[in-house]
Enzyme design. Structure first.
Site, PDB file in Angstrom:
ATOM      1  N   ARG A 111      72.252  44.649 -33.526  1.00 37.87           N
ATOM      2  CA  ARG A 111      73.305  45.513 -32.985  1.00 37.87           C
ATOM      3  C   ARG A 111      74.493  44.640 -32.590  1.00 37.87           C
ATOM      4  NH1 ARG A 111      69.246  44.964 -28.967  1.00 37.87           N
ATOM      5  NH2 ARG A 111      68.171  46.775 -29.798  1.00 37.87           N
ATOM      6  N   GLY A 112      75.543  45.269 -32.103  1.00 38.30           N
ATOM      7  CA  GLY A 112      76.654  44.551 -31.495  1.00 38.30           C
ATOM      8  C   GLY A 112      77.425  43.653 -32.437  1.00 38.30           C
ATOM      9  N   TYR A 136      74.104  29.916 -16.934  1.00 36.45           N
ATOM     10  CA  TYR A 136      74.584  30.520 -18.184  1.00 36.45           C
ATOM     11  C   TYR A 136      75.613  29.623 -18.848  1.00 36.45           C
ATOM     12  CZ  TYR A 136      76.671  33.937 -21.391  1.00 36.45           C
ATOM     13  OH  TYR A 136      77.150  34.577 -22.504  1.00 36.45           O
ATOM     14  N   GLY A 164      76.722  40.704 -33.727  1.00 38.64           N
ATOM     15  CA  GLY A 164      75.964  40.169 -34.852  1.00 38.64           C
ATOM     16  C   GLY A 164      75.884  41.143 -36.004  1.00 38.64           C
ATOM     17  N   LYS A 184      75.463  28.192 -22.713  1.00 40.68           N
ATOM     18  CA  LYS A 184      76.460  28.489 -23.750  1.00 40.68           C
ATOM     19  C   LYS A 184      77.185  27.219 -24.185  1.00 40.68           C
ATOM     20  CE  LYS A 184      77.098  31.885 -25.337  1.00 40.68           C
ATOM     21  NZ  LYS A 184      76.394  32.603 -26.432  1.00 40.68           N
TER      22      LYS A 184
END
Length: 285
Positions: free
Chosen positions: A25-26, A173, A28, A177
């Site tokens: 989804r999204g 986070y 990607g 990343k």
């Protein structure tokens, strides 16, 4: 067949083979569908075998959408954190399509708490999906990409911004990343001399309205201040069609990429075309 047997007159990614982590989804899925419209082969490694109670889409529905868009799809149920699952995904992709031209490190986990607040299991999940997953996918695909004349690594991760606010606001986070980014830039430098492989990172200028962000912020707010995943898909496509070695070792921003392609009107990417609120700049920028 992969792009190693390119024929005259084909569209940019026709016959190329992409292996992506996530993509059910999204952003990607949007990238996968954009490649599929060229006639690309897209293999997806994702955990979503069954529908999520709050998030639409599975790896199987994504594969169906890729086929409907004009590509060839391979749905692989697995976990990007597991060596055996990634090995199986690479092997299955090569067996089905004859090779791999592009790896897209899309899978990512997010939790914006800090030390003292973030549960250890959530910390470990982020590090394993984001950093370990990027390392595994890239490492295991690289040997197969040596046979391609269009070897590309694209990681959905941010530029390395030294502003300490990102450590103050969500250090775990941020570390995960930035780890994705550093691994990708390392691959670019490792292969720069040969000029046969590109490795880049791509990040959105604004927040992107997806089902996941709607659950985090509220659907109405997310729509009003965000763009659609299509802007990332179009930017990723613009990067992936460039010759191998042409653009490498870069932390790219979607809007900047498209401006470089001659796009000046971004209104069509607004998630809510009627909204008048300023778009929200994404984190790390």
């Amino acid at each position: 067949m992969t792009g190693r047997t390119a024929s005259t007159g084909r569209t940019a990614l026709a016959g190329r083979t992409l292996l992506m982590s996530g993509g059910s989804r999204g952003i990607g899925l949007a990238i996968a569908l954009r490649a599929a419209r060229d006639g690309a082969n897209v293999a997806l490694l994702a955990k979503t075998d069954q529908p999520h109670p709050r998030l639409p889409g599975t790896v199987h529905t994504a594969a169906e959408a890729i086929e409907e868009a004009g590509g060839k799809a391979l749905a692989i149920v697995g976990d990007v954190r597991r060596d055996e699952d990634v090995q199986r995904a690479v092997r299955a992709t090569v067996e089905r399509f004859g090779g791999i031209d592009v790896v897209v490190n899309n899978a990512s986990a997010i939790a914006l708490q800090n030390p003292g607040e973030l549960p250890v299991r959530r910390h470990d999940l982020m590090m394993e999906v984001n950093v370990r997953g990027t390392f595994l996918m890239t490492s295991l695909v690289l040997p197969h990409m040596r046979a391609s004349d269009h070897a590309q690594v694209l990681t959905l991760s941010p530029p390395l911004n030294p502003d300490a606010r990102w450590l103050r606001d969500h250090a775990p986070y941020t570390v995960s990343k930035y780890g994705m980014t550093m691994l990708t830039l390392g691959v670019a430098e490792q292969h720069r001399a040969g000029g046969r492989l590109s490795a880049n990172c791509l990040w959105p200028r604004t927040t992107i309205a997806t089902a996941a962000t709607a659950n985090m912020r509220g659907a109405d707010e997310s729509l009003r201040v965000s763009r659609t995943p299509q802007i990332m898909a179009d930017a990723a496509h613009a990067v992936l069609v460039r010759p191998a070695g042409h653009t490498t070792g870069q932390c790219l921003i979607d809007e900047d990429v498209l401006r470089g392609e001659g796009v000046s009107d971004f209104a069509g990417y607004r998630a809510d075309p009627a909204a008048t609120e300023p778009l929200r700049t994404d984190i790390f920028l």
